[in-house]
Enzyme design. Sequence first.
Site, short mmCIF file in Angstrom:
data_model
loop_
_atom_site.label_atom_id
_atom_site.label_comp_id
_atom_site.label_asym_id
_atom_site.label_seq_id
_atom_site.Cartn_x
_atom_site.Cartn_y
_atom_site.Cartn_z
N HIS A 1 43.94 -33.67 -2.79
CA HIS A 1 42.59 -33.21 -3.07
C HIS A 1 41.54 -33.79 -2.13
O HIS A 1 40.41 -33.30 -2.09
CB HIS A 1 42.25 -33.58 -4.53
CG HIS A 1 41.02 -32.94 -5.07
ND1 HIS A 1 39.87 -33.65 -5.36
CD2 HIS A 1 40.74 -31.66 -5.38
CE1 HIS A 1 38.95 -32.85 -5.84
NE2 HIS A 1 39.44 -31.62 -5.86
N HIS B 1 28.03 -30.34 -6.05
CA HIS B 1 29.46 -30.62 -6.05
C HIS B 1 29.78 -32.00 -5.48
O HIS B 1 30.91 -32.47 -5.56
CB HIS B 1 30.19 -29.53 -5.25
CG HIS B 1 31.67 -29.57 -5.34
ND1 HIS B 1 32.48 -29.92 -4.28
CD2 HIS B 1 32.52 -29.32 -6.38
CE1 HIS B 1 33.75 -29.88 -4.64
NE2 HIS B 1 33.80 -29.51 -5.91
#
Length: 717
Positions: A622, A465
């Site tokens: 984010h 990720h």
Amino acid sequence: MSAEIVENADAAPNEPFDVEPPYVPDDEAVSEIGEFDDRFLDRELSWLRFNQRVLELAEDDSLPLLERCRFLAIFTSNLDEFFMVRVAGLKRRIAAGVAVRAASGLMPREVLEQIWSTAHELTLRQSKVFTEEVLPGMAEQGIELLRWDALDRDEQKYCKRMFKERIFPVLTPLAVDPAHPFPYISGLSLNLAVLIRNPKTGKEHFARVKVPPIFSRFVPLGNQRFVPLEDVIGEHLNRLFPGMEILKVHTFRVTRNEDLEVEEDDAENLLAALEKELLRRRFGPPVRLEVEESIDDDVLELLVSELDISEPEVFRLPGPLDLRGLHGLADLPREELKYPAFVPTTHPRLAEVESAAPVDVFKSLRRHDVLLHHPYDSFSTSVQRFLEQAAADPHVLAIKQTLYRTSGDSPIIDALIDAAEAGKQVLVIVEIKARFDEQANIRWARKLEHAGCHVVYGLVGLKTHCKLSLVVRSEGDGIRRYAHVGTGNYNPKTSRMYEDLGLLTTNEQITEDVGHLFNNLSGWSRNASYDDLLVAPDSVRSGLVEAIHTEIGHHRAGRPARIRLKANSVVDEAIIDALYLASREGVPVELLVRGICSLRPGVPGLSENITVRSVLGRFLEHSRVFWFENGGEPQCWIGSADMMHRNLDRRVEVLVRLPDAHSLAEVAAVLDLAFDADTDAWVLGADGEWTRSQGEVHLQETLIERQRRRRGSAKNA
């Protein structure tokens, strides 16, 4: 730390103080925290509160009308995914007999019942604001979403012709009788339940007609007037069932378990296993049935029986169903009903000399690091240009890149392919298990392989990720490495909507660490020790807990101490307990959490010194930021990791320590604004409820204005 003091500073921040003796919590301190057995809020219910905040934006009549419309669509999409993944997971655990009590103290069945209750309440609120505020408001502005009976004759004729020429050939009616079993209803599809009667025999039959997703959800009629597609189909069913009487027509929608489970015993078989699982996803068990509130009881009973749905899983709502289609209305060219237009600009350190030609990114980075803040700083003139120039530069020897999600027409993919075709060594770590992007990522992986890139799917059992790029370049004084470490995906489209941070650097320690990590991901190297990176699953949790403990040591020694964390989600119990410990010791802790927060702030004796805020707006917050005052010499880490078990234990995640005071000052200025009491935000209470502060300062609008002033001063320079 004052942003002004170090505004022009480029020196590396000092190393952290040595706290003597190092602070280590004793057993008594740990057990005292453990006595607060209700100290964790339930993560699933916290997520629903997040989507409630999205809904509150749709309810906010101070926002532009079409933005409220878009927030209604986002609320629907969010809830769809929540049911497909989280609710489905709860049901799976209950069915498998492995239901265990959550950290919140609730059993899965209790959580499920609260989810049903809250979700019913929220969807009714959504319907109310849509039908009573947004729809009438759009009608006043000449944008009308009409049901069939409200269309004029010309519009009905137009729909009749369109049905005959375009829609009818696509439709497939599926009857239900002894020779035709109840059809499979695909997840999130919109369907018509049709009750028909044979006029000769008088016998009634049930049929299902799927509303084709290839057409616009709301059919444009011209002059910004629209009608739901299911209304057009429902009005012409006599063409599908000639000679039969149409008795009843009702719209319904099913949500299914669409989470994937792939056994990764052999990395070579991962693509094949995933493709097989993607086929299975279409046939997951139902977890929700949405119907229009006008549905007849006998039709609903048939659907419930055939789909094996329980009563709490039935959502009776005013039509139309599936408000994801409101994105189409929000995209209408009515700029006066939207947020003012915003155009990202090139970061000043990448645009120091005005020129018709693009700036030489490598030359700029040799002078100083660049901390990017998207979407305010342009992705295309920074990260994208960095990779495109690397692909075209004859002095570049190799490019190494992680890809988790990217856009359909990605210039990043094109740049990597160009580099490989030019003979450069190109390594791409493609995470093909990125949820709901699996199919697209498989396509990119094969496309990159065919172009000659070395494509690797990360480590078995872990999702990759982290957001990393590494460019190796031959220069006059030897080999130099350039790195980008970010908090967001390499996706030019979402970079215009997602708030993210990214560091472009030639710092030798960081680039060496990034090089070692790529070797770990692509080969059999196993270097778990890094100088300026924290890497999950090895060191992110332990590194952050150690930093929190160090902050306690500074506070005990009378030095400046403060913790500021910004994340999408804060769930991990070990980190939350460490923050509780810091609060009990008197260290101020400030959290900025967009989504889920399991930490309970403001509890006497536990978390009086912790505040939790949430900012939502036109951009999706984010970035992940971890700030420690560190005795007056602040340290700040940015990266891809949220404070969740999956991120810290089952993913390769990276946090990078910002290496220069200028970057620290930029982050400090944003955090100061975000945590200012006058900044509009939601504040979390000890009871788990979020309350909007209604501050006069809006974080994102203020940052947009700062960027505009920066652009103006650059033009006048």
